[in-house]
Design a protein around this motif. Structure first.
Motif, short mmCIF file in Angstrom:
data_model
loop_
_atom_site.label_atom_id
_atom_site.label_comp_id
_atom_site.label_asym_id
_atom_site.label_seq_id
_atom_site.Cartn_x
_atom_site.Cartn_y
_atom_site.Cartn_z
N TYR A 2 0.84 -1.20 0.00
CA TYR A 2 0.00 0.00 0.00
C TYR A 2 0.88 1.25 0.00
CZ TYR A 2 -3.54 -3.31 1.76
OH TYR A 2 -4.39 -4.39 1.93
N GLN A 3 0.53 2.21 -0.84
CA GLN A 3 1.14 3.53 -0.81
C GLN A 3 -0.01 4.53 -0.70
OE1 GLN A 3 4.36 4.34 -0.68
NE2 GLN A 3 4.98 2.17 -0.76
N ARG A 4 -0.07 5.21 0.45
CA ARG A 4 -1.16 6.15 0.69
C ARG A 4 -0.59 7.56 0.83
NH1 ARG A 4 -1.56 2.14 4.41
NH2 ARG A 4 -3.16 0.54 4.08
N LEU A 5 -1.00 8.42 -0.08
CA LEU A 5 -0.58 9.81 -0.04
C LEU A 5 -1.78 10.65 0.37
CD1 LEU A 5 1.61 11.90 -0.56
CD2 LEU A 5 0.86 12.00 -2.95
N ASN A 6 -1.67 11.26 1.57
CA ASN A 6 -2.78 12.02 2.12
C ASN A 6 -2.39 13.48 2.27
OD1 ASN A 6 -2.77 9.22 4.18
ND2 ASN A 6 -4.35 9.52 2.66
N LYS A 7 -3.18 14.36 1.67
CA LYS A 7 -2.98 15.80 1.79
C LYS A 7 -4.26 16.40 2.35
CE LYS A 7 -1.89 15.96 -2.58
NZ LYS A 7 -1.56 16.50 -3.92
N GLY A 8 -4.13 17.27 3.35
CA GLY A 8 -5.33 17.79 3.98
C GLY A 8 -5.15 19.20 4.50
N PHE A 9 -6.26 19.90 4.62
CA PHE A 9 -6.32 21.24 5.20
C PHE A 9 -7.54 21.30 6.09
CE2 PHE A 9 -8.43 25.38 5.08
CZ PHE A 9 -7.44 26.21 5.57
N ASN A 10 -7.39 21.89 7.26
CA ASN A 10 -8.53 22.06 8.15
C ASN A 10 -8.41 23.38 8.90
OD1 ASN A 10 -6.44 20.25 9.77
ND2 ASN A 10 -7.58 21.45 11.26
N THR A 11 -9.55 24.00 9.15
CA THR A 11 -9.57 25.23 9.93
C THR A 11 -10.85 25.30 10.72
OG1 THR A 11 -9.33 27.64 9.84
CG2 THR A 11 -10.59 26.61 8.06
N ASN A 12 -10.72 25.78 11.93
CA ASN A 12 -11.86 25.93 12.84
C ASN A 12 -11.82 27.37 13.37
OD1 ASN A 12 -14.04 25.33 14.54
ND2 ASN A 12 -12.67 24.81 16.23
N LEU A 13 -12.80 28.20 12.97
CA LEU A 13 -12.83 29.60 13.33
C LEU A 13 -14.12 29.91 14.07
CD1 LEU A 13 -11.72 32.52 13.17
CD2 LEU A 13 -12.91 32.72 10.96
N GLY A 14 -14.02 30.58 15.20
CA GLY A 14 -15.22 30.90 15.96
C GLY A 14 -15.07 32.18 16.75
N MET A 15 -16.21 32.72 17.16
CA MET A 15 -16.21 33.90 18.02
C MET A 15 -17.32 33.78 19.05
SD MET A 15 -16.53 38.01 17.23
CE MET A 15 -18.31 38.01 17.01
N GLU A 16 -16.94 34.03 20.29
CA GLU A 16 -17.89 34.08 21.38
C GLU A 16 -18.10 35.54 21.76
OE1 GLU A 16 -18.52 32.19 25.87
OE2 GLU A 16 -16.56 32.10 24.87
N TYR A 17 -19.34 36.00 21.73
CA TYR A 17 -19.67 37.39 22.04
C TYR A 17 -20.45 37.42 23.34
CZ TYR A 17 -21.39 42.17 21.63
OH TYR A 17 -21.68 43.49 21.87
N PHE A 18 -19.98 38.22 24.28
CA PHE A 18 -20.60 38.29 25.59
C PHE A 18 -21.70 39.35 25.56
CE2 PHE A 18 -16.11 37.09 26.17
CZ PHE A 18 -16.31 35.80 26.67
N LEU A 19 -22.94 38.88 25.54
CA LEU A 19 -24.08 39.79 25.51
C LEU A 19 -24.19 40.55 26.82
CD1 LEU A 19 -26.62 37.31 23.90
CD2 LEU A 19 -25.33 39.12 22.73
N THR A 20 -24.06 39.84 27.93
CA THR A 20 -24.05 40.41 29.27
C THR A 20 -23.01 39.68 30.07
OG1 THR A 20 -25.68 38.88 30.20
CG2 THR A 20 -26.55 40.84 29.06
N GLU A 21 -22.92 39.99 31.36
CA GLU A 21 -22.00 39.25 32.21
C GLU A 21 -22.40 37.80 32.35
OE1 GLU A 21 -21.58 41.09 35.97
OE2 GLU A 21 -20.71 42.95 35.20
N LYS A 22 -23.66 37.49 32.08
CA LYS A 22 -24.16 36.13 32.30
C LYS A 22 -24.47 35.37 31.01
CE LYS A 22 -24.36 36.64 36.83
NZ LYS A 22 -23.49 35.86 37.73
N SER A 23 -24.50 36.05 29.89
CA SER A 23 -24.94 35.37 28.67
C SER A 23 -23.98 35.65 27.52
CB SER A 23 -26.36 35.81 28.29
OG SER A 23 -26.38 37.19 27.98
N SER A 24 -23.93 34.72 26.59
CA SER A 24 -23.06 34.87 25.43
C SER A 24 -23.63 34.08 24.26
CB SER A 24 -21.64 34.38 25.74
OG SER A 24 -21.63 32.97 25.95
N ILE A 25 -23.18 34.43 23.08
CA ILE A 25 -23.54 33.71 21.87
C ILE A 25 -22.25 33.38 21.13
CG2 ILE A 25 -23.88 35.82 20.51
CD1 ILE A 25 -26.17 34.30 19.08
N THR A 26 -22.15 32.15 20.66
CA THR A 26 -20.94 31.68 20.01
C THR A 26 -21.28 31.16 18.62
OG1 THR A 26 -19.95 31.02 22.12
CG2 THR A 26 -18.97 30.11 20.13
N ALA A 27 -20.56 31.65 17.62
CA ALA A 27 -20.70 31.16 16.26
C ALA A 27 -19.36 30.59 15.82
CB ALA A 27 -21.14 32.28 15.32
#
Length: 832
Positions: A312-337
């Motif tokens: 077996y000869q396996r040639l694997n090429k890959g790219f990955n990225t994980n991008l996110g932002m957490e925004y603090f709506l208040t001191e107690k709540s947040s939304i994350t995308a």
């Protein structure tokens, strides 16, 4: 609790800045001190210190450094000082007058024994946290994973094994559910582990091994759940790291982690590229029993021997990225995308040399077969999370939406030539597979503390998944002729799996006794549809082609813990779980890796159900931690792959063997596991685990009894030594004992990994060198016996590999052992 604590840290810094500006006319004095852990006197990194005025408002504050010390500028006044650290009892000092430079007495903090759902083991010495329903392993300190993949890293986690095919098992059971950040994900390939062999291990923050899942988790996975938490830093400001590696056989990779946190948002990103050449090899020998003139099998009399040697000869090429932002709506709540993208471009070449011999071992025929496969993968994931912490006592609401899409295209060209007794070009074939997967996830979880020790949780989840597989086989009827579509095998299979679930659970603590009781209701719809031009001439007359099945089930969970003292406890867990057949297992049209070996799904497969019990014991000493458990599981309608002779032969006269999954009547599995983590000296760390299991299965198919009884075991050990000149040395060893099923016996397997690392550039950089499979011994050797043939094989997925890596960190410390005492990423809470 953990999000609240980190928000508190964020707010303290912001408020401190504002207060210092507003009170610039007041005198400020330097206040310093230190925080340590009770019993061990170990410093607590990232503990928070808050200075409160008479109205309980935070005036200023800060966090401790890696050695547990802090220095804070405090305006003159009288304060209440509060010390907080996740999973520890808060400490309060009242009426503290600050009117000069002050060094406060050292504060000792103790583990919070009243915490309902966790018992924490010190991370820097044991790298494991034990909770009511899970064990958490921080794998970032494993030197052997530098430059490796997620799949490689999992193979170093106790209770987990990854075989040479990349298949993941928990306590020897392959039906394990893989979650990413607490949710099913395209990152994990919707149940396939291929993607995990392409992601860099540096992307992982920790791995949660959940052998007794509570009701908040999906009931899928009779063995349990592996929850992989990806990195997302939480410290203020800009920080990150870059890791690059090269290796032999040819491998290279570059991974970057970056995080920016302010008072209103947190941006995080992990990006990696990979290039890997993975040579492997295999040998197969099939000995077929002879037949009389009427075609009946003559037992124990060999008529034909077919030997295959593969490279077996396996040639694997890959790219990955994980991008996110957490925004603090208040001191107690947040939304994350967050968004995730993975691209794969692979090319595999398999050279197969086949020699056929007669019963006198005379060579009859030789031929070569070359399979060239190209594969293009694209995975997208978009997720949105809303979190609202109503108070600091754990009253919490989370809501999640996630969309995943995966596109995979495989093209396989197969050419074959006879080389003996004469040279002859044989007909070729082209196999094309296009698989599109789409998944929607919607869930909400609500947590309500009741009083000091009780807690109620409830939630729901909708998980809708569709997989469309377009399989086309084109063959030459004569060598060098036109490629003709094979309508008896070519098809389009659409598989839908829709799961709707609701759960609730209640936990409480009475003295030294805690419990967590839960009930989950799940409705599963499995629907399959085949589009094909020929649905009769495919050998599937005994199988249903299209199907639409519904399964409604209740899944209770019970988790109990009794604390013998602060460092010793006993746990007992029970849960009922389900194993749903994947699309590959139910597609009725055969696919094949060679002319003589085909795999055929079984649409008549029903889900398998299991009832599992787990009795655990934990004991911690100053430098030693022991974890152990005894477990038992009974699974009904369990899956088993069986092999049978189809009665058909290839154009070269070789019998065609079919592999098909079936439901066996029952599968009983019980075992014992133990783990020891020992730090006898500051420079020496020892880690070992052992798992023994025994299983018994009963059932028959087509009049053949496939029942079997067997036991097996595996063990792993790790030694880590801190040498002079900031050099670390680590050796990991793994051994899996022999095992067998109804037809196949598999020999034991030994693998040893070796690694060194050295810190440079004022500890901001690290050079690493590791060897994977030091003795090149990671090979699977199997022996199969049936009524019509005997088969033995040796398979090595990847040969020994050497890797050299370099890591550079900016605005980070090498060891963040204290930052995530409660488990770390907020995403780990998304467990509905």
């Amino acid at each position: 609790m953990k999000l609240t604590t980190f928000l508190t840290m964020l707010c303290i810094t912001t408020i401190a800045f504002a207060q210092q500006n507003n009170q610039s006319q007041n005198r400020n004095f330097e206040v310093s001190g230190k925080i340590i852990e009770e019993g061990t006197n170990a410093p607590l990194e990232y503990a928070t210190i808050s200075f409160l005025d008479s109205n309980k408002n935070v005036v200023t504050g800060g966090i401790t450094s890696i050695d547990g010390t802090y220095t804070i500028e405090v305006p003159e006044g009288i304060y209440t000082i509060r010390y907080d650290f996740i999973s520890y009892k808060s400490e309060i000092r009242t009426n503290q007058r600050i009117n000069k430079k002050t060094t406060l007495p050292t504060v000792t903090m103790a583990l919070d024994a009243a915490s309902l759902d966790e018992v924490v083991v010190r991370a820097e010495t044991t790298e494991v946290q034990v909770r009511l329903d899970k064990k958490i392993y921080n794998i970032g300190k494993d030197l052997t994973t530098s430059g490796a993949t997620v799949s490689d890293a999992l193979n170093n986690v106790p209770s987990v094994t990854v075989d040479i095919d990349g298949a993941i098992a928990l306590r020897g059971n392959g039906n394990v559910r893989i979650l990413i950040n607490g949710k099913p994900s395209a990152i994990a390939g919707f149940g396939s582990t291929d993607a995990l062999q392409q992601l860099p291990a540096e992307a992982i923050e920790r791995v949660e091994v959940i052998t007794s899942p509570s009701a908040r988790y999906d009931a899928e996975g009779t063995a349990g759940i592996l929850n992989i938490i990806l990195r997302k830093e939480k410290t203020l400001g800009l920080n990150g790291s870059i890791q690059t590696n090269i290796g032999v056989p040819t491998t290279s990779g570059l991974t970057g982690n970056i995080n920016l946190r302010t008072d209103k948002f947190n941006i995080f990103n992990t990006t990696g590229i990979r290039y890997r050449d993975s040579p492997g090899n295999a040998f197969f020998e099939n000995s077929f029993f002879d037949r009389d003139d009427e075609g009946n099998i003559i037992p124990n009399q060999i008529g034909l021997i077919s030997q295959e040697t593969r490279d077996y000869q396996r040639l694997n090429k890959g790219f990955n990225t994980n991008l996110g932002m957490e925004y603090f709506l208040t001191e107690k709540s947040s939304i994350t995308a967050a968004g995730f993208l993975r691209l794969g471009d692979d090319k595999d070449t398999t050279e197969n040399l086949t020699n056929d011999f007669d019963s006198s071992n005379n060579l009859i025929e030789s031929r070569t077969r070359i399979e060239t496969e190209t594969e293009d993968d694209t995975n997208y994931q978009l997720s949105l999370n809303y979190t609202n912490n109503f108070n600091d006592e754990g009253h919490k609401l989370t809501a999640d939406f996630q969309y995943d899409i995966s596109d995979e295209t495989e093209n396989n060209l197969i050419t074959e030539n006879n080389t003996f007794p004469s040279q002859e070009v044989l007909p070729s074939e082209i196999v094309r597979t296009i698989e599109d997967q789409t998944e929607y996830l919607l869930q909400a979880d609500y947590v309500l503390p009741i009083g000091e020790n009780a807690q109620f949780e409830a939630g729901f989840r909708a998980n809708l998944e569709e997989t469309r597989t377009d399989f086309e086989l084109r063959e030459q009827l004569v060598a060098n002729g036109d490629f003709i579509r094979n309508d008896s095998l070519s098809n389009i299979f659409t598989y839908n799996e829709d799961v709707y679930a609701a759960y609730s659970q209640y936990g409480n603590k009475f003295g030294k006794f805690s419990f967590l009781l839960g009930l989950r209701l799940e409705n599963t719809r499995l629907q399959g549809n085949v589009e094909a031009e020929d649905v009769t001439d495919n050998g599937n007359q005994d199988l249903t082609i299209d199907f639409d099945n519904n399964f409604l089930g209740l899944f209770p969970t019970v988790n109990l813990i009794y604390e013998l003292d602060e460092r010793e406890n006993i746990t007992l867990g029970y849960n009922r779980r389900i194993n749903r057949p994947r699309g590959f297992f139910v597609n009725p049209f055969p696919s094949r890796s060679s002319e003589a070996n085909v795999f055929q799904g079984n649409p008549n497969l029903n889900p398998a159900y299991s009832n599992a019990f787990d009795l655990g014991y934990l004991k911690r000493w100053k430098n030693l931690t022991l974890t152990s458990s005894v477990y038992y599981q009974r699974e009904t309608d369990s899956f088993e792959r069986i092999q049978e002779d189809t009665g058909e032969v290839t154009p070269n006269g070789i019998p065609i063997i079919r592999t098909i999954p079936i439901n066996l009547s029952s599968n009983d599995r019980y075992g014992f596991e133990a783990g020891v983590l020992y730090n006898p000296l500051k420079w020496l760390r020892l880690n070992g685990s052992f798992n023994y299991f025994k299983f018994k299965s009963e059932g028959s198919f087509n009049g053949i009894d496939y029942g079997t009884e067997n036991d097996s075991w595996f063990a792993r050990g790790s030694v880590k030594v801190s040498l002079p000149a900031k050099i670390d040395w680590q050796t990991n060893a793994f051994y899996r004992g022999p095992r067998n099923n109804a037809q196949t016996e598999t020999e034991g397997l030994l693998s040893v990994n070796l690694a060194f690392s050295k810190d440079i550039m004022n500890d901001n950089g690290t050079i690493g060198f590791n060897v994977s499979d030091l003795f090149n011994s990671r090979k699977r050797r199997s022996f199969t016996t049936t009524d019509t043939f005997i088969s033995n094989s040796e398979f090595q997925w990847r040969e020994r590999q050497f890797r050299l890596s370099f890591t550079y960190r900016f605005n980070q410390k090498k060891q963040r052992q204290r930052q995530d005492r409660d488990g770390g990423d907020d995403d780990g809470e998304f467990e509905g």
